[in-house]
Design an enzyme around this catalytic site. Structure first.
Site, mmCIF file in Angstrom:
data_model
loop_
_atom_site.group_PDB
_atom_site.id
_atom_site.type_symbol
_atom_site.label_atom_id
_atom_site.label_comp_id
_atom_site.label_asym_id
_atom_site.label_seq_id
_atom_site.Cartn_x
_atom_site.Cartn_y
_atom_site.Cartn_z
ATOM 1 N N GLY A 101 16.810 27.564 -8.872
ATOM 2 C CA GLY A 101 17.468 26.698 -7.884
ATOM 3 C C GLY A 101 18.800 26.219 -8.458
ATOM 4 N N GLY A 158 18.606 24.994 -12.282
ATOM 5 C CA GLY A 158 18.383 26.070 -13.235
ATOM 6 C C GLY A 158 19.597 26.973 -13.377
ATOM 7 C CG PHE A 216 24.210 10.864 3.862
ATOM 8 C CD1 PHE A 216 24.650 11.831 4.740
ATOM 9 C CD2 PHE A 216 22.908 10.938 3.381
ATOM 10 C CE1 PHE A 216 23.797 12.854 5.144
ATOM 11 C CE2 PHE A 216 22.060 11.958 3.786
ATOM 12 C CZ PHE A 216 22.504 12.919 4.662
ATOM 13 C CG ASP A 266 4.115 26.110 -10.126
ATOM 14 O OD1 ASP A 266 3.148 25.578 -9.572
ATOM 15 O OD2 ASP A 266 4.635 27.165 -9.730
ATOM 16 C CG HIS A 312 13.031 11.853 5.893
ATOM 17 N ND1 HIS A 312 13.152 11.697 7.252
ATOM 18 C CD2 HIS A 312 14.291 11.854 5.402
ATOM 19 C CE1 HIS A 312 14.436 11.605 7.553
ATOM 20 N NE2 HIS A 312 15.154 11.703 6.454
ATOM 21 C CG LEU A 317 15.145 16.121 6.945
ATOM 22 C CD1 LEU A 317 14.245 14.982 6.545
ATOM 23 C CD2 LEU A 317 16.211 16.345 5.905
ATOM 24 C CD GLU A 335 17.802 8.425 6.545
ATOM 25 O OE1 GLU A 335 16.731 7.997 6.144
ATOM 26 O OE2 GLU A 335 18.729 8.751 5.793
ATOM 27 N NE ARG A 375 15.942 8.994 3.647
ATOM 28 C CZ ARG A 375 16.356 10.018 2.912
ATOM 29 N NH1 ARG A 375 15.686 10.350 1.831
ATOM 30 N NH2 ARG A 375 17.413 10.718 3.254
ATOM 31 C CG HIS A 414 12.541 14.125 2.070
ATOM 32 N ND1 HIS A 414 12.773 15.355 2.643
ATOM 33 C CD2 HIS A 414 13.758 13.611 1.790
ATOM 34 C CE1 HIS A 414 14.084 15.565 2.710
ATOM 35 N NE2 HIS A 414 14.703 14.533 2.185
ATOM 36 C CD GLU A 427 12.470 17.402 -5.625
ATOM 37 O OE1 GLU A 427 13.301 18.125 -5.037
ATOM 38 O OE2 GLU A 427 11.459 16.938 -5.057
ATOM 39 N NE ARG A 487 16.269 12.579 -2.643
ATOM 40 C CZ ARG A 487 16.893 13.276 -1.681
ATOM 41 N NH1 ARG A 487 18.140 13.624 -1.825
ATOM 42 N NH2 ARG A 487 16.250 13.617 -0.583
HETATM 43 C C1 LIG Z 1 14.543 19.367 3.905
HETATM 44 C C2 LIG Z 1 15.263 18.818 2.720
HETATM 45 C C3 LIG Z 1 16.578 18.428 2.844
HETATM 46 C C4 LIG Z 1 17.265 17.939 1.731
HETATM 47 N N1 LIG Z 1 18.557 17.549 1.900
HETATM 48 C C5 LIG Z 1 19.229 17.070 0.827
HETATM 49 C C6 LIG Z 1 20.577 16.652 0.974
HETATM 50 O O1 LIG Z 1 21.162 16.731 2.059
HETATM 51 N N2 LIG Z 1 21.230 16.172 -0.105
HETATM 52 C C7 LIG Z 1 20.619 16.099 -1.327
HETATM 53 O O2 LIG Z 1 21.271 15.670 -2.260
HETATM 54 N N3 LIG Z 1 19.335 16.502 -1.502
HETATM 55 C C8 LIG Z 1 18.629 16.975 -0.455
HETATM 56 N N4 LIG Z 1 17.326 17.370 -0.625
HETATM 57 C C9 LIG Z 1 16.733 17.418 -1.966
HETATM 58 C C10 LIG Z 1 17.228 18.645 -2.754
HETATM 59 O O3 LIG Z 1 17.347 19.739 -1.896
HETATM 60 C C11 LIG Z 1 16.308 19.067 -3.885
HETATM 61 O O4 LIG Z 1 15.911 17.971 -4.600
HETATM 62 C C12 LIG Z 1 17.013 20.022 -4.840
HETATM 63 O O5 LIG Z 1 17.556 21.101 -4.148
HETATM 64 C C13 LIG Z 1 16.114 20.516 -5.945
HETATM 65 O O6 LIG Z 1 16.775 21.535 -6.682
HETATM 66 P P1 LIG Z 1 16.178 22.119 -8.017
HETATM 67 O O7 LIG Z 1 17.184 23.060 -8.559
HETATM 68 O O8 LIG Z 1 15.740 21.019 -8.885
HETATM 69 O O9 LIG Z 1 14.866 22.890 -7.601
HETATM 70 P P2 LIG Z 1 14.572 24.049 -6.528
HETATM 71 O O10 LIG Z 1 15.752 24.420 -5.748
HETATM 72 O O11 LIG Z 1 13.365 23.627 -5.811
HETATM 73 O O12 LIG Z 1 14.247 25.288 -7.444
HETATM 74 C C14 LIG Z 1 13.066 25.403 -8.177
HETATM 75 C C15 LIG Z 1 13.019 26.760 -8.815
HETATM 76 O O13 LIG Z 1 11.927 26.827 -9.708
HETATM 77 C C16 LIG Z 1 11.260 28.031 -9.544
HETATM 78 N N5 LIG Z 1 9.863 27.849 -9.949
HETATM 79 C C17 LIG Z 1 9.021 26.846 -9.619
HETATM 80 N N6 LIG Z 1 7.828 27.044 -10.190
HETATM 81 C C18 LIG Z 1 7.920 28.190 -10.902
HETATM 82 C C19 LIG Z 1 7.008 28.930 -11.708
HETATM 83 N N7 LIG Z 1 5.738 28.548 -11.907
HETATM 84 N N8 LIG Z 1 7.448 30.066 -12.264
HETATM 85 C C20 LIG Z 1 8.712 30.493 -12.082
HETATM 86 N N9 LIG Z 1 9.593 29.827 -11.340
HETATM 87 C C21 LIG Z 1 9.203 28.700 -10.753
HETATM 88 C C22 LIG Z 1 11.429 28.385 -8.100
HETATM 89 O O14 LIG Z 1 11.316 29.770 -7.922
HETATM 90 C C23 LIG Z 1 12.842 27.901 -7.844
HETATM 91 O O15 LIG Z 1 13.764 28.917 -8.166
HETATM 92 C C24 LIG Z 1 16.618 17.838 0.487
HETATM 93 C C25 LIG Z 1 15.292 18.207 0.369
HETATM 94 C C26 LIG Z 1 14.607 18.659 1.487
HETATM 95 C C27 LIG Z 1 13.156 18.947 1.370
#
Ligand SMILES: Cc1cc2nc3c(=O)[nH]c(=O)nc-3n(C[C@H](O)[C@H](O)[C@H](O)COP(=O)(O)OP(=O)(O)OC[C@H]3O[C@@H](n4cnc5c(N)ncnc54)[C@H](O)[C@@H]3O)c2cc1C
Ligand code: SF4
Ligand code: SF4
Ligand code: FES
Lengths: 326, 566
Positions: B14, B17, B119, B214, B235, B245, B248, B279, B344, B369, B380
């Site tokens: 994500g 990473g 926002f 995980d 949410h 979602l 808001e 919220r 959420h 996250e 948050r």
């Molecule tokens: C609907 C929605 C809307 C949102 N809107 C906003 C917004 O407008 N603004 C904002 O700031 N935030 C928003 N958020 C929050 C934000 O999107 C997330 O918190 C953020 O994108 C998380 O990113 P990340 O890189 O930490 O993890 P993720 O993008 O979740 O990536 C996790 C990665 O880990 C990998 N992974 C997980 N477990 C394993 C495993 N066992 N083995 C190998 N790989 C694994 C997955 O494949 C993935 O690639 C929103 C969240 C939601 C649910």
């Protein structure tokens, strides 16, 4: 405001209906077979939810991909009643209504090798996406933070339309040209390629022409990709727009040259006869006409330094513009 | 078992990473990115609203990074480490500029500069956006960028099973290719966990199906701690029943919440702010309506936009309109949008400092996250999470680079440990009878929703926790019916469930332990915030079957706690 009673009725419309889901199964060990499941759904039930419920409540052995459940991750491409669709963007009862049958068939996407049930091998798809160098190559000064990019809002909107590809593979799975022509990059890669070809912030225009132009003349303009894309990316539109850049390419391949000549002869015939209707009939494809328009567009709005080299041609195109009533 | 060697492993493709991997690889180190989905399918793609950033010369003239930090700290109900919030604010403009230069198509102002909007919780408008698909735009731009640099190998659709450590030092990660079920020990001096959130623990969540927590469980099993694991954000307005979602903005632009009597019920819960209540308050009100029988069949309320008129809805609330239409078949100009609260975001996470370093295990880092840097505290703020993934993804990547420069790593082989990891999970496939994962999964999600959800109290949480423990005891007798050796998702779902259970126990225990209400943690039996006793971080370890809890002080720099009123 709607009457309260009616409002309640609307919100309370939660009648469940039993459907039959026929899934085309496959595993390396067992080969291929169809399997049926019955479950109750309501008007809100997405096909991803149908699959999740079958998997957690009836048969855990089914494999499929799904992640976002909101049509942005591109995981859940499959065939539903024979149509290439995103499962999460498909409501079960909508399908029941459209086909007037409570049995829904679910199959893996065409073209790609099946790994297990609805999971297909997308390696070739990804390879083609990477072939078009799917990333911005900005100016060194921008990368070093010395200057900022500015981008006109209208350019942002144009590019964003084509940037919204979620790599789902649905267009490629239904493209006839991909099947018969290994040199063709396919609709998704072309959309991606054009998105950067047209980006005024990019610096490898010539290289992109070399990658894209020849392939762009291999599309059949069947519009399948246009029809199936769940994000309205319109890959075929980007192919047309890419073809319009053929002019700016120094060493053309045979395919590109033939294609281009074909269009040129049409252009000159229009120019000579001025009979637009006849030309339209002759062309019989809306697509080629559009290409001419796009060419004009590219001459006007394209990279100016290239347009200048084409000075003499612009005159002729001006005439067509008149004929075409622009 | 096959072995591969890298300088660093990043688990997760994500935003967090990928950004960490970019930094490590750019410094010349070899990195493997392991992701259980193709990177652009990560949950980051779902983010809609935008990313907050103070950009000098392109922000409100009265705004400055301190206002931004203050908003974040207050929004987090003072459980925010203030140095972390300050770093987040200070680096926000820079990170947006970097993402822009890499091709992210931010919406523009007429003069070509990056646009901005308001926002919730912001004193001045700071949110930068790409239509209503900001996460998707950022994720694609970043993935495309990283896929073009050297030194990074992607292992897409590889599932990480466990960390391998030697005496509190990282040795590597055991992961399995999903296509072939082939296990590999990835050896490295540093591992970054960027595995995202855990929404699937709850029966209602806006998160992707793959968010099964995980990374938290992997860290716990390796002996690392989670910080503030009791804080889960809900949410108020997720589309029924898909839990997509509904931003808001819908309420901000004049949408109202109604119950099955057509009554605008928020007037009873928040007479002043009405539908614009924060919220947590809105979520609790909706749940109360549903519990007291004033919801619609199936358990939802209506988000009514009709009085705003068709034109206004289609122009100003295009996304809500589209989502309702596509995913629920509801035309918001004609009927109310069916909504209910849903999980959420997860504020808790692997304990790290502002360099992304975990204090328990040498060589373990976390970002996004999956981590808890403590920028979000107890709650948050919108737009801050995307920002955190990128800013702290980058900080973490940089600190991995300095770590690698002067750490030579453990020399031990650890092959036996790696084998043990795999043997344990093969048990699931070998046995022919036992408990089936689907059963346990659905029970767990219901318990978490009902008992460790929006409303919490001693009695319900203790009951819930007992039930969760029972479910966890069933793990050893879990079995997988599918014996296929190619893309066997039942097998991976069972592994995810094991992770979910390990995490659920920790959430349940720490939520029961925190006897106050703060931010998203709301206890009906302790409805007030209690700074005297509880202005501190929870630190939780998994010790066999039990959870060990200690505390850490909250870092304060400039801002004294005050009441969180809006
Ligand atoms: C609907 C929605 C809307 C949102 N809107 C906003 C917004 O407008 N603004 C904002 O700031 N935030 C928003 N958020 C929050 C934000 O999107 C997330 O918190 C953020 O994108 C998380 O990113 P990340 O890189 O930490 O993890 P993720 O993008 O979740 O990536 C996790 C990665 O880990 C990998 N992974 C997980 N477990 C394993 C495993 N066992 N083995 C190998 N790989 C694994 C997955 O494949 C993935 O690639 C929103 C969240 C939601 C649910
Ligand atoms: S229009 Fe071209 S790219 Fe699109 S499906 Fe047809 S042949 Fe393929
Ligand atoms: S162009 Fe459309 S159909 Fe093709 S891969 Fe992209 S999103 Fe899917
Ligand atoms: S699940 Fe993401 S596109 Fe369908």
């Amino acid at each position: 405001m709607v009457e309260k009673a009616e409002e309640q009725k609307n919100l309370a419309q939660l009648e469940e209906q039993e459907i039959t889901v026929k899934i085309k199964r496959f595993s390396k060990e067992k080969g291929s077979w169809w399997q049926e499941y019955r479950l109750k759904v309501d008007r809100f039930t997405q096909m991803t939810e149908v699959l999740r419920r079958i998997k957690t409540e009836q048969d855990p052995t089914i494999s499929y991909r799904a992640s976002c459940h909101m049509a942005v991750c591109g995981s859940c491409g499959m065939k539903i009643n024979g149509e290439p669709r995103l499962a999460c963007k498909t409501l079960a009862l909508d399908i029941v209504k459209i086909y007037n049958s409570s049995t829904i068939s679910v199959e893996p996407m065409d073209y790609f090798p099946v790994l297990k049930d609805l999971v297909v091998d997308l390696d070739e798809f990804y390879d083609k996406m990477f072939k078009v160098k799917p990333r911005l190559y900005p100016d060194k000064d921008v990368l070093e933070g010395k200057v900022d990019h500015r981008l006109k809002p209208e350019d942002q909107r144009e590019l964003w339309k084509f940037e919204q590809c979620i790599w789902c593979g649905l267009c490629v799975s239904s493209c006839p040209a991909v099947r018969i022509d290994p040199e063709f990059l396919g609709p998704a890669a072309h959309a991606k390629g054009y998105r950067f070809l047209a980006d005024p912030r990019d610096t490898i225009y010539e290289e992109r022409l070399k990658i894209l132009i020849d392939s762009s003349w291999r599309c059949t303009y069947c519009y399948q990709c246009f029809n199936v894309c769940p994000r309205d990316v319109e890959p075929v539109t980007t192919i047309k727009k890419t073809r319009a850049h053929t002019k700016f390419m120094k060493e053309k391949t045979k395919v590109a040259e033939t294609g281009e000549k074909h269009i040129e002869s049409i252009v000159s015939s229009i120019r000579e006869t001025g009979k637009l209707e006849e030309a339209k009939v002759y062309l019989s494809t809306y697509g080629l006409l559009e290409s001419i328009k796009d060419m004009i567009y590219a001459m006007q709005n394209g990279k100016l330094k290239y347009a200048l080299v084409q000075d003499t041609k612009v005159k002729g195109l001006d005439q067509i513009k008149k004929i075409m009533g622009e | 078992m096959e072995k591969l060697s890298y300088d660093a492993i990043v688990v997760g493709g994500g935003l967090a990473g990928l950004m960490a991997a970019h930094q490590i690889a750019s410094a010349g180190f070899k990195v493997a990115v392991i992701s259980k989905v193709f990177p652009t399918r990560s949950h980051s793609s779902s983010a809609e609203g935008g990313i907050a950033a103070y950009m000098p010369g392109n922000s409100d003239p009265n705004d400055d990074p301190d206002f931004m930090s203050y908003d974040t700290i207050k929004g987090g109900d003072y459980l925010v480490d203030q140095d972390a919030a300050q770093l987040l604010s200070e680096k926000s403009g820079e990170i947006v500029k970097i993402m822009e230069s890499w091709g992210t198509l931010f919406n523009r102002q007429p003069d070509g500069r990056v646009a901005v909007r308001y926002f919730g919780g912001q004193t001045y408008p700071r949110t930068r956006f790409v239509g209503d698909k900001t996460g998707m735009a950022l994720l694609h731009a970043l993935f495309q960028r990283v896929s073009g640099i050297g030194n990074v190998d992607f292992y897409n659709e590889w599932f990480s099973l466990d960390l391998v450590t030697d005496n509190k030092r990282v040795v590597g990660v055991v992961a399995m290719e999903m296509k072939s079920l082939n296990p590999v020990l990835f050896k490295a001096r540093a591992v970054v966990m960027a595995t995202g959130g855990m929404g699937m623990l709850y029966s209602h969540s806006t998160n992707a199906y793959i968010n099964t927590g995980d990374g938290y469980a992997i860290a716990l099993r390796a002996g690392a701690s989670l910080k503030d694991p009791e804080f889960v954000q809900f949410h108020p307005t997720a589309l029924y029943p898909s839990d997509i979602l509904i931003s808001e903005a819908a309420r901000g632009e004049g949408g109202i919440l109604i119950n099955n009597k057509g009554e605008r019920f928020m007037k009873r819960y928040a007479p002043k702010k009405m539908d614009l209540a924060p919220r947590d308050i809105a979520s609790r009100s909706i749940i109360t309506e549903i519990r007291e029988g004033r919801g619609f069949p199936g358990g939802y309320v209506g988000l009514d936009l009709r009085h705003l008129g068709e034109e206004y809805i289609k122009e100003r609330l295009a996304l809500a309109y589209e989502a309702a239409k596509t995913f629920s078949g509801v035309d918001a100009t004609k009927e109310p949008i069916p909504v209910r609260p849903a999980q959420h975001y997860y504020m808790g996470g692997i304990d790290v400092d502002i360099t992304g370093k975990n204090p328990d295990i040498i060589g373990l880092f976390a970002a996004g996250e999956a981590a808890c840097v403590s920028v979000h505290g107890a709650n948050r703020l919108g737009s801050n999470s995307l920002l955190e993934t990128l800013v702290y993804g980058r900080e973490t990547g940089n600190s991995v680079v300095s770590f690698l420069r002067d750490y030579s790593g453990s020399t031990s082989d650890m092959e036996k440990e790696a084998e043990k990891v795999v043997e344990e999970i093969y048990r699931f496939t070998k046995s022919e009878t036992g408990v089936h994962y689907g059963e346990v999964l659905n029970k767990l999600r219901d318990i978490m929703w009902e008992k460790v959800g929006i409303f919490r109290d001693e009695k319900n949480m203790s009951e819930g926790l007992t039930e969760i423990m029972k479910l966890r005891d069933m793990v050893p007798s879990m079995y997988v019916t599918d014996k296929s050796s190619v893309y066997n998702t039942e097998f991976f779902n069972a592994l995810e469930l094991r992770n979910m259970l390990d995490l659920a126990v920790v959430i349940g225990t720490t939520a029961l332990n925190r006897k106050e209400s703060r931010g998203a943690h709301f206890r009906t039996d302790y409805p007030e915030r209690d700074d005297q006793n509880w202005l501190k971080h929870t630190i939780a370890y998994s010790k066999g079957k039990t959870v060990e809890i200690t505390y850490k002080p909250v870092k304060m720099t400039k801002w004294k706690p005050e009441a969180r009123v809006y």
